[in-house]
Motif scaffolding. Structure first.
Motif, mmCIF file in Angstrom:
data_model
loop_
_atom_site.group_PDB
_atom_site.id
_atom_site.type_symbol
_atom_site.label_atom_id
_atom_site.label_comp_id
_atom_site.label_asym_id
_atom_site.label_seq_id
_atom_site.Cartn_x
_atom_site.Cartn_y
_atom_site.Cartn_z
ATOM 1 N N GLU A 24 29.606 -82.479 -10.140
ATOM 2 C CA GLU A 24 28.696 -81.673 -10.405
ATOM 3 C C GLU A 24 27.134 -82.229 -10.819
ATOM 4 O O GLU A 24 26.264 -81.481 -10.631
ATOM 5 C CB GLU A 24 29.074 -80.673 -11.778
ATOM 6 N N GLN A 25 27.024 -83.492 -11.240
ATOM 7 C CA GLN A 25 25.963 -84.077 -11.738
ATOM 8 C C GLN A 25 25.253 -85.007 -10.786
ATOM 9 O O GLN A 25 24.214 -85.122 -10.522
ATOM 10 C CB GLN A 25 26.122 -84.849 -13.087
ATOM 11 N N HIS A 26 26.093 -85.657 -10.007
ATOM 12 C CA HIS A 26 25.735 -86.417 -8.884
ATOM 13 C C HIS A 26 26.581 -86.142 -7.673
ATOM 14 O O HIS A 26 27.340 -86.979 -7.100
ATOM 15 C CB HIS A 26 25.932 -88.150 -9.147
ATOM 16 N N PRO A 27 26.272 -85.087 -7.021
ATOM 17 C CA PRO A 27 27.328 -84.363 -6.103
ATOM 18 C C PRO A 27 27.413 -85.126 -4.927
ATOM 19 O O PRO A 27 28.967 -85.138 -4.738
ATOM 20 C CB PRO A 27 26.546 -82.838 -5.824
ATOM 21 N N GLY A 180 20.241 -89.851 -14.646
ATOM 22 C CA GLY A 180 20.288 -88.323 -14.424
ATOM 23 C C GLY A 180 19.432 -87.858 -13.582
ATOM 24 O O GLY A 180 19.313 -87.328 -12.374
ATOM 25 N N VAL A 460 25.182 -77.983 -15.347
ATOM 26 C CA VAL A 460 26.377 -77.427 -14.521
ATOM 27 C C VAL A 460 25.717 -77.908 -12.930
ATOM 28 O O VAL A 460 24.637 -77.982 -12.785
ATOM 29 C CB VAL A 460 26.669 -75.840 -14.473
ATOM 30 N N LEU A 461 26.595 -77.493 -11.896
ATOM 31 C CA LEU A 461 26.213 -77.990 -10.455
ATOM 32 C C LEU A 461 25.000 -77.132 -9.979
ATOM 33 O O LEU A 461 24.030 -77.846 -9.295
ATOM 34 C CB LEU A 461 27.337 -77.709 -9.558
ATOM 35 N N TRP A 464 19.544 -77.556 -13.207
ATOM 36 C CA TRP A 464 18.825 -78.732 -13.347
ATOM 37 C C TRP A 464 18.421 -78.905 -14.660
ATOM 38 O O TRP A 464 17.145 -78.109 -14.982
ATOM 39 C CB TRP A 464 18.096 -79.076 -12.276
#
Ligand code: SF4
Ligand code: SF4
Lengths: 567, 364
Positions: A24-27, A180, A460-461, A464
């Motif tokens: 979800e954070q680094h899809p 991030g 969440v996906l 941002w």
């Protein structure tokens, strides 16, 4: 990251994901890992209190209690040593301080670790075996490791683990923190930190100070006049963002220039932040939207989005890439570099010109003939030339090379250098890798009778950070349009939450109301909230309990109470 | 090594390669439709058929491996006839709305029909067999009337995104692509990455956000780097009339290739959002030179010219520095901004003001 993403995804036999919600954070990196598991049979151990998406692909998922990463990692290393699975040659040749480290690890036998972390002993053995037997193994983490009062110690523990297993400096291994924001790596590299100039040259080093003083046209040598901040470059380490905010209330900071950040949404303990911003004498905010922080600004300067300017970002694997202007700046907005340079020029003019009551020695004297003193940049490639000259690791990274399609990861000291995809292949930056003896420190705020549950925060996906951009993207809002708080079905039953219901989450600092998402993603006793929506931002609840070294707030553990909002 | 001939040309190559690979390496063009270099070949569209001497059937070049002494013709009459027929079958069940179709000009079916001079046959099921725009996904526009059952979407979702949203249901004339067990895409756990759209050769899967905004040739493509997360994907911004109207994959992107996530591919519309700040603003008290008050008219925003706003900032910085010292100024630089911009913030704090009070949200 010590290795690059492609290398990790293609070469590792095993991944340990700890404190990273990768898919979800680094899809896109998350999908590379999924591919490695599905098509290459790579093993995957996920250590996370939450049943995040990537656990579907895990060989083993272990769920430590929030804030117990050190005992977990020490416990795994205990088992590795007990079984003799360590890389003895690597430990002997490339590391030091092993004995002291081992003595500490021996205080973490599996029984004790099971009790602290809540992970059964057999699972600890299973995890240790998978990560030790499948080499090379890459450790991947993100804010789940660093946003703790023991953030730095957590990171050191993971470095211990990788040295113990000899997983350093070779393909498919290494310590791989995922950064991030798109350019958080670059902001750090460029000296956007209170203790270092670009490329991590310390402000406390005479040599570094002299170098920059000379380049920027300032008197070198220690500064003497009136508290020591007038003539040359300051040798006093500055304040971090998490120190500036309380610093405002203590009168230490009077004016603040904020470039494209939104402290009201992204900093801990929102009420406290609002209060601090209200106390400022002067706040200038450079933004593309009237953010939550703009309410407190005295001046609001319209910067531009990434589509309206040219320059570079540096990704999590130290890869420097071009951002190319696609459209003209909207309205009267201007590229951020132009605005900053204008402010600098005008301030410099005022500071260096005589005012009748100015004291001579208070003027800022800058020798404008010095090579890099000036501010009259025509475009960002000229700024990059200055960066090349003063930032050794970026010495050879020019716009011209990037535009030709060269792929460059720093360190890249000269224009002939091909860049460095893997760090530490022969030795560590400091020579031998030093094992650190690291003990468990419990989180700053543990659940008690009044605040019996633990809240962790994250993203969440579909959104941002503070949500300034994604809340203004229509489709993203259609899929995820308001804050949801994850709540375990057992807790939901206890609280009488059934179906679409609102929860009130309260901590010692504030309270939010948000809709419940009843899911076993969180274990009983834990809730998970995000900070994308001003109406229900988790940071109303978080506290500024900081890691003593990195000054990172402990976002991942806040004691809260959860109630059903009666209609 | 094996020796083969393709269209009379003698070629020495490695065993284990497919005819398509060898042809490509030797500059011989074989048309493809279901084949894509990023996906595993399935040989189901039959566009890449070639004739192998001694073989009873034509072979799909994308899945047939070469062997010693193989003699291949890629352009024989039989091959050309077969390919034409294949295209005719596809067009027989394809709507004839190329004039208004969103992907006209970048449609692989359209290109092949042109190359092979295939007319739409009078037989077949034209018109709409399936509802147009049949899925509520906010990003992906689904129109299975245009689907040619190449299955690239199925593979893109399974092999690139590893999410397995798409599958194939029924057989024969009824055969169709379905999400999950015939649900909506989101119900089938779609992550809205748009990979399936990027690999679809026709207009069956297209982008909903910019549907009907531009033809391929009207668009300027500018390669750039994503502004969301630290993975650093690259893609092309699609620009028409100085407006960003979309994002498309750039196969040469170093980190991600064709892959993107939902934010990178579909999170661009904030760029032109009506909330964008378009002029500098200052609080009225600053213009009137009266005491700061956080309420009422002194605290109203006034839009100004750049000179006014910038001079106010410079003056305030000087005042603070004179009154309480350089270390009472703070600078928060930005992990969203360029390296060059971060460098300048560092230079401003340190060179101009003389403080190390500079940080950004790396910790947050
Ligand atoms: S958008 Fe992505 S996840 Fe959704 S169906 Fe297409 S490829 Fe699969
Ligand atoms: S497309 Fe997605 S994964 Fe790639 S950089 Fe942007 S936000 Fe990150």
């Amino acid at each position: 990251m010590s290795n690059s993403m492609d290398d990790v995804a293609k070469e590792a036999k095993c991944f340990l994901i700890i404190g990273s919600n990768t898919t979800e954070q680094h899809p896109v990196f998350g999908t590379m890992l999924r591919r490695a598991v599905r098509f290459r049979g790579a093993k995957l151990v996920v250590a996370d209190p939450r049943k995040i998406d990537i656990t579907e692909f895990a060989t083993l998922h272990i769920r430590q209690r929030p804030g117990t990463d050190i005992p977990l990692i020490n416990g795994l290393m205990y088992i590795i040593l007990e079984k003799g699975w360590e890389d003895k040659a690597f430990v002997a040749e490339r590391t030091e301080n092993f004995d002291e480290f081992k003595a500490t690890v021996m205080n973490y036998p599996p029984d004790k670790v099971a009790e602290i972390t809540g992970i059964p002993v057999e699972k600890l053995y299973e995890a240790a075996e998978i990560i030790a037997m499948n080499s090379p193994m890459a450790v991947i983490w993100a804010m789940g490791i660093t946003q703790h009062i023991v953030g730095v110690r957590n990171v050191m523990s993971l470095a211990n683990l990788q040295m113990l297993l000899g997983n350093m400096g070779k393909p498919g291994s290494g310590v791989n923190p995922l950064r991030g924001q798109n350019n958080v790596q670059g902001a750090c590299d460029m000296g956007g930190l209170p203790n270092v100039y670009p490329a991590y040259q310390p402000v406390t080093s005479d040599e570094a100070r002299e170098k920059f003083a000379k380049a920027w046209g300032l008197d070198s040598g220690p500064m003497t006049v009136d508290g020591g901040t007038v003539r040359g470059l300051s040798s006093t380490v500055g304040l971090t963002v998490t120190e500036m905010m309380p610093g405002i209330l203590e009168g230490k900071i009077k004016s603040l220039y904020v470039l494209g950040e939104d402290p009201v949404m992204s900093d801990p303990d929102t009420k406290h932040i609002r209060h601090a911003l209200e106390t400022l004498d002067f706040l200038v905010l450079q933004e593309i939207f009237p953010s939550e922080t703009s309410v407190y600004a005295d001046v609001l300067l319209p910067g531009v989005s990434f589509a309206e300017k040219t320059g570079t970002f540096t990704n999590t694997e130290r890869r420097v890439q071009m951002v190319n202007k696609a459209i003209k700046p909207l309205g009267d907005a201007r590229p951020d570099w132009w605005i900053t340079a204008e402010i600098a020029k005008r301030t410099l003019f005022l500071l260096s010109s005589f005012d009748k009551d100015d004291k001579e020695e208070e003027r800022r004297k800058i020798n404008m003939d010095a090579l890099w003193a000036k501010w009259d940049y025509r475009d960002t490639s000229e700024i990059m030339s200055e960066i090349n000259a003063l930032t050794p690791s970026y010495g050879g990274i020019t716009h011209a090379r990037l535009l030709k399609g060269e792929r460059l990861q720093w360190p890249c000291p000269t224009t002939e250098h091909p860049g460095t995809p893997i760090l530490h292949t022969k030795q560590f930056t400091r020579g031998k890798g030093k094992f650190m003896a690291i003990d468990h420190v419990p989180p700053a705020e543990l659940p008690d009778d009044d605040y019996p549950m633990v809240m962790s925060t994250g993203r969440v996906l579909y959104h941002w950070h503070g949500g300034q951009m994604t809340r203004r993207a229509k489709g993203l809002m259609q899929v995820y349009g308001e804050a949801l708080v994850e709540l375990n079905p057992m807790d939901a039953e206890r609280l009488g939450v059934n179906g679409k219901k609102l929860l009130r989450i309260t901590s010692r600092r504030g309270s939010i109301v948000a809709e419940a998402w009843i899911t076993d993603r969180v274990p009983p006793g834990m809730v998970y909230a995000n900070f994308h929506f001003p109406a229900a931002s988790a940071n109303e609840l978080t506290q500024a309990a900081l890691d003593p070294v990195a000054k990172i707030p402990e976002y991942k553990v806040t004691a809260v109470k959860v109630e059903l909002v009666k209609e | 090594m094996v020796n083969i001939t393709i269209d009379g040309q003698c070629i020495e190559t490695e065993a284990g390669k497919t005819i398509l690979q060898v042809a490509k390496e030797n500059g011989i063009q074989i048309p493809t439709l279901c084949y894509h270099k990023d996906l595993s070949p399935t040989g189901n569209c039959r566009m890449c058929v070639v004739e192998v001497k001694g073989g009873r059937f034509l072979q799909a070049a994308c899945v047939t491996q070469v062997w010693e002494g193989m003699e291949i013709s890629t352009v024989s009459e039989r091959v050309m006839k077969d390919r034409k027929l294949t295209l005719e079958f596809m067009l027989a069940n394809h709507p004839l709305d190329c004039l208004t179709c969103d992907v006209g000009g970048e449609c692989e079916l359209q290109d092949l029909a042109y190359d092979y001079r295939v007319e739409v046959p009078s037989w077949g099921a034209k018109g709409t067999r399936y509802p147009v725009d049949s899925d509520p996904n906010p990003f992906v526009r689904v129109d299975f009337n245009k689907c040619i059952l190449c299955r690239r979407c199925v593979q893109a979702c399974a092999e690139i995104q590893v999410r397995d949203v798409w599958g194939v249901a029924k057989r024969g004339f009824e055969e169709q692509i379905v999400a999950g067990a015939g649900t909506t895409m989101l119900e089938a756990r779609c992550e809205s990455c748009g990979q399936c759209v990027a690999y679809c050769p026709t207009g069956a899967l297209s982008n909903k956000m910019n549907y009907g905004t531009a033809r391929a040739h009207q668009v300027k493509k500018v390669t750039t780097t994503c502004s969301y997360c630290g993975v650093g994907c690259q893609f092309d911004l699609l620009v028409k009339n100085d407006k960003v109207i979309g994002v498309s994959s750039n196969p040469d992107a170093p980190v991600n290739g064709m892959a993107l996530c939902v934010k990178g591919r579909y999170g661009y519309d904030y760029i032109h959002h009506h909330d964008r700040l378009l002029k500098p603003r200052v609080r009225r008290y600053l213009l009137e030179g009266v005491k700061k008050e956080r309420t009422g008219s002194p605290w109203d925003w006034v839009e100004t010219e750049w000179d006014t706003a910038l001079d106010i900032v410079a003056k305030k910085f000087k005042e603070t520095r004179d009154a309480t010292g350089a270390d009472t100024l703070g600078f928060l630089t930005s992990a969203k901004c360029l390296n060059e911009e971060n460098y300048l913030m560092n230079k401003l704090a340190r060179q101009v003001i003389g403080t190390n009070n500079i940080d950004h949200c790396a910790r947050l």
